[in-house]
Design a protein around this motif. Structure first.
Motif, PDB file in Angstrom:
ATOM      1  N   PRO A  32       0.812  -1.222   0.000  1.00 41.83           N
ATOM      2  CA  PRO A  32       0.000   0.000   0.000  1.00 41.83           C
ATOM      3  C   PRO A  32       0.850   1.279   0.000  1.00 41.83           C
ATOM      4  O   PRO A  32       0.535   2.236  -0.713  1.00 41.83           O
ATOM      5  CB  PRO A  32      -0.825  -0.127   1.287  1.00 41.83           C
ATOM      6  N   THR A  33       1.935   1.286   0.758  1.00 39.97           N
ATOM      7  CA  THR A  33       2.784   2.485   0.806  1.00 39.97           C
ATOM      8  C   THR A  33       3.462   2.723  -0.536  1.00 39.97           C
ATOM      9  O   THR A  33       3.558   3.867  -0.994  1.00 39.97           O
ATOM     10  CB  THR A  33       3.830   2.367   1.931  1.00 39.97           C
ATOM     11  N   GLN A  34       3.918   1.666  -1.183  1.00 34.70           N
ATOM     12  CA  GLN A  34       4.526   1.815  -2.504  1.00 34.70           C
ATOM     13  C   GLN A  34       3.505   2.352  -3.506  1.00 34.70           C
ATOM     14  O   GLN A  34       3.832   3.212  -4.329  1.00 34.70           O
ATOM     15  CB  GLN A  34       5.076   0.477  -3.001  1.00 34.70           C
ATOM     16  N   SER A  64      12.801   7.206   1.691  1.00 38.45           N
ATOM     17  CA  SER A  64      14.013   6.666   1.052  1.00 38.45           C
ATOM     18  C   SER A  64      13.864   5.172   0.783  1.00 38.45           C
ATOM     19  O   SER A  64      14.196   4.696  -0.307  1.00 38.45           O
ATOM     20  CB  SER A  64      15.237   6.902   1.920  1.00 38.45           C
ATOM     21  N   ARG A  65      13.360   4.440   1.764  1.00 39.44           N
ATOM     22  CA  ARG A  65      13.171   2.997   1.586  1.00 39.44           C
ATOM     23  C   ARG A  65      12.139   2.705   0.486  1.00 39.44           C
ATOM     24  O   ARG A  65      12.335   1.815  -0.342  1.00 39.44           O
ATOM     25  CB  ARG A  65      12.743   2.340   2.900  1.00 39.44           C
ATOM     26  N   TYR A  71      12.466   2.023  -7.229  1.00 38.59           N
ATOM     27  CA  TYR A  71      13.572   2.101  -8.176  1.00 38.59           C
ATOM     28  C   TYR A  71      14.043   0.691  -8.558  1.00 38.59           C
ATOM     29  O   TYR A  71      14.244   0.401  -9.741  1.00 38.59           O
ATOM     30  CB  TYR A  71      14.718   2.922  -7.573  1.00 38.59           C
ATOM     31  N   ARG A  72      14.191  -0.179  -7.564  1.00 41.04           N
ATOM     32  CA  ARG A  72      14.621  -1.557  -7.829  1.00 41.04           C
ATOM     33  C   ARG A  72      13.597  -2.306  -8.694  1.00 41.04           C
ATOM     34  O   ARG A  72      13.961  -3.183  -9.466  1.00 41.04           O
ATOM     35  CB  ARG A  72      14.853  -2.324  -6.525  1.00 41.04           C
ATOM     36  N   LYS A  73      12.333  -1.959  -8.567  1.00 48.39           N
ATOM     37  CA  LYS A  73      11.285  -2.585  -9.378  1.00 48.39           C
ATOM     38  C   LYS A  73      11.234  -1.987 -10.787  1.00 48.39           C
ATOM     39  O   LYS A  73      10.465  -2.450 -11.628  1.00 48.39           O
ATOM     40  CB  LYS A  73       9.914  -2.414  -8.712  1.00 48.39           C
ATOM     41  N   GLY A  74      12.005  -0.924 -11.021  1.00 50.19           N
ATOM     42  CA  GLY A  74      12.019  -0.287 -12.336  1.00 50.19           C
ATOM     43  C   GLY A  74      10.828   0.618 -12.591  1.00 50.19           C
ATOM     44  O   GLY A  74      10.518   0.937 -13.744  1.00 50.19           O
ATOM     45  N   LEU A  75      10.159   1.065 -11.526  1.00 47.12           N
ATOM     46  CA  LEU A  75       8.951   1.881 -11.671  1.00 47.12           C
ATOM     47  C   LEU A  75       9.220   3.369 -11.607  1.00 47.12           C
ATOM     48  O   LEU A  75       8.368   4.172 -12.006  1.00 47.12           O
ATOM     49  CB  LEU A  75       7.934   1.478 -10.603  1.00 47.12           C
ATOM     50  N   ILE A  76      10.377   3.755 -11.076  1.00 51.24           N
ATOM     51  CA  ILE A  76      10.750   5.168 -11.000  1.00 51.24           C
ATOM     52  C   ILE A  76      12.218   5.315 -11.383  1.00 51.24           C
ATOM     53  O   ILE A  76      12.982   4.350 -11.389  1.00 51.24           O
ATOM     54  CB  ILE A  76      10.525   5.770  -9.597  1.00 51.24           C
ATOM     55  N   PHE A  91      11.046  10.539 -10.916  1.00 51.03           N
ATOM     56  CA  PHE A  91      10.181  10.487 -12.086  1.00 51.03           C
ATOM     57  C   PHE A  91       9.689   9.061 -12.304  1.00 51.03           C
ATOM     58  O   PHE A  91      10.433   8.106 -12.069  1.00 51.03           O
ATOM     59  CB  PHE A  91      10.950  10.921 -13.343  1.00 51.03           C
ATOM     60  N   PRO A  92       8.459   8.907 -12.779  1.00 48.12           N
ATOM     61  CA  PRO A  92       7.999   7.555 -13.112  1.00 48.12           C
ATOM     62  C   PRO A  92       8.668   7.087 -14.403  1.00 48.12           C
ATOM     63  O   PRO A  92       8.940   7.895 -15.297  1.00 48.12           O
ATOM     64  CB  PRO A  92       6.494   7.729 -13.305  1.00 48.12           C
ATOM     65  N   THR A  93       8.941   5.804 -14.492  1.00 45.17           N
ATOM     66  CA  THR A  93       9.424   5.215 -15.737  1.00 45.17           C
ATOM     67  C   THR A  93       8.203   4.838 -16.574  1.00 45.17           C
ATOM     68  O   THR A  93       7.056   4.953 -16.116  1.00 45.17           O
ATOM     69  CB  THR A  93      10.258   3.952 -15.465  1.00 45.17           C
ATOM     70  N   ASP A  94       8.451   4.351 -17.783  1.00 42.25           N
ATOM     71  CA  ASP A  94       7.339   3.869 -18.608  1.00 42.25           C
ATOM     72  C   ASP A  94       6.592   2.745 -17.896  1.00 42.25           C
ATOM     73  O   ASP A  94       5.362   2.700 -17.921  1.00 42.25           O
ATOM     74  CB  ASP A  94       7.844   3.388 -19.971  1.00 42.25           C
ATOM     75  N   ALA A  95       7.345   1.858 -17.239  1.00 46.30           N
ATOM     76  CA  ALA A  95       6.711   0.759 -16.497  1.00 46.30           C
ATOM     77  C   ALA A  95       5.842   1.298 -15.361  1.00 46.30           C
ATOM     78  O   ALA A  95       4.747   0.778 -15.105  1.00 46.30           O
ATOM     79  CB  ALA A  95       7.778  -0.193 -15.942  1.00 46.30           C
ATOM     80  N   GLY A  96       6.325   2.350 -14.687  1.00 45.35           N
ATOM     81  CA  GLY A  96       5.543   2.968 -13.623  1.00 45.35           C
ATOM     82  C   GLY A  96       4.279   3.611 -14.164  1.00 45.35           C
ATOM     83  O   GLY A  96       3.192   3.487 -13.573  1.00 45.35           O
TER      84      GLY A  96
END
Length: 150
Positions: A32-34, A64-65, A71-76, A91-96
């Protein structure tokens, strides 16, 4: 005594809501936090982590966490700010960005569940009252104001 205790009742409610949110966001691979953080990043690309912490009402270390996990999920993506190289913009990535509709659907599902269980009027009133109480409690108390003046 517990019936009148705001702490007990808010924590108990928080646990119930956390369960609903966890179920709704699990298919997306998000907590939920993510999901809240990514939703905010999607709506305000380029935000700095300190502002995210303020908006989400969490500590900078929590942000930060969460940012690290997204970031590790490739969403930002994180980019160093031109104005201040010590800060990063998020910034959001395309995947995000592709998750935005699914996040919106999850929020809609949560809303429907809560409205079905408690009624839309009660949910809307509770949210408005909690926001008002949170804002009132966020203001420095008279004692805190005196210590801030010193």
């Amino acid at each position: 005594m517990l019936k009148e205790c705001i702490y007990f009742n808010s924590v108990a409610l928080s646990r119930l809501l956390e369960r609903e949110q966890t179920v709704a966001f699990a298919p997306l691979g998000l907590t939920p936090t993510q999901a809240l953080a990514l939703d905010l990043i999607l709506s305000t690309p380029g935000e700095v982590p300190a502002r995210l912490a303020e908006e989400l009402c969490v500590t900078p270390s929590t942000v930060s966490r969460v940012v690290d996990s997204l970031y590790r999920k490739g969403l930002i993506d994180r980019r160093q700010r031109e104005e201040d190289a010590r800060e990063w913009s998020i910034f959001p990535t395309d995947a995000g960005e592709k998750l935005a509709p699914a996040i919106d659907r999850a929020y809609l599902t949560i809303s429907r569940v809560l409205h079905d269980k408690a009624g839309a009027d009660l949910v809307h009133t509770a949210v408005a009252n909690m926001r008002e109480l949170r804002n009132a409690l966020s203001d420095p108390s008279p004692i805190e104001k005196r210590s801030l003046r010193k």
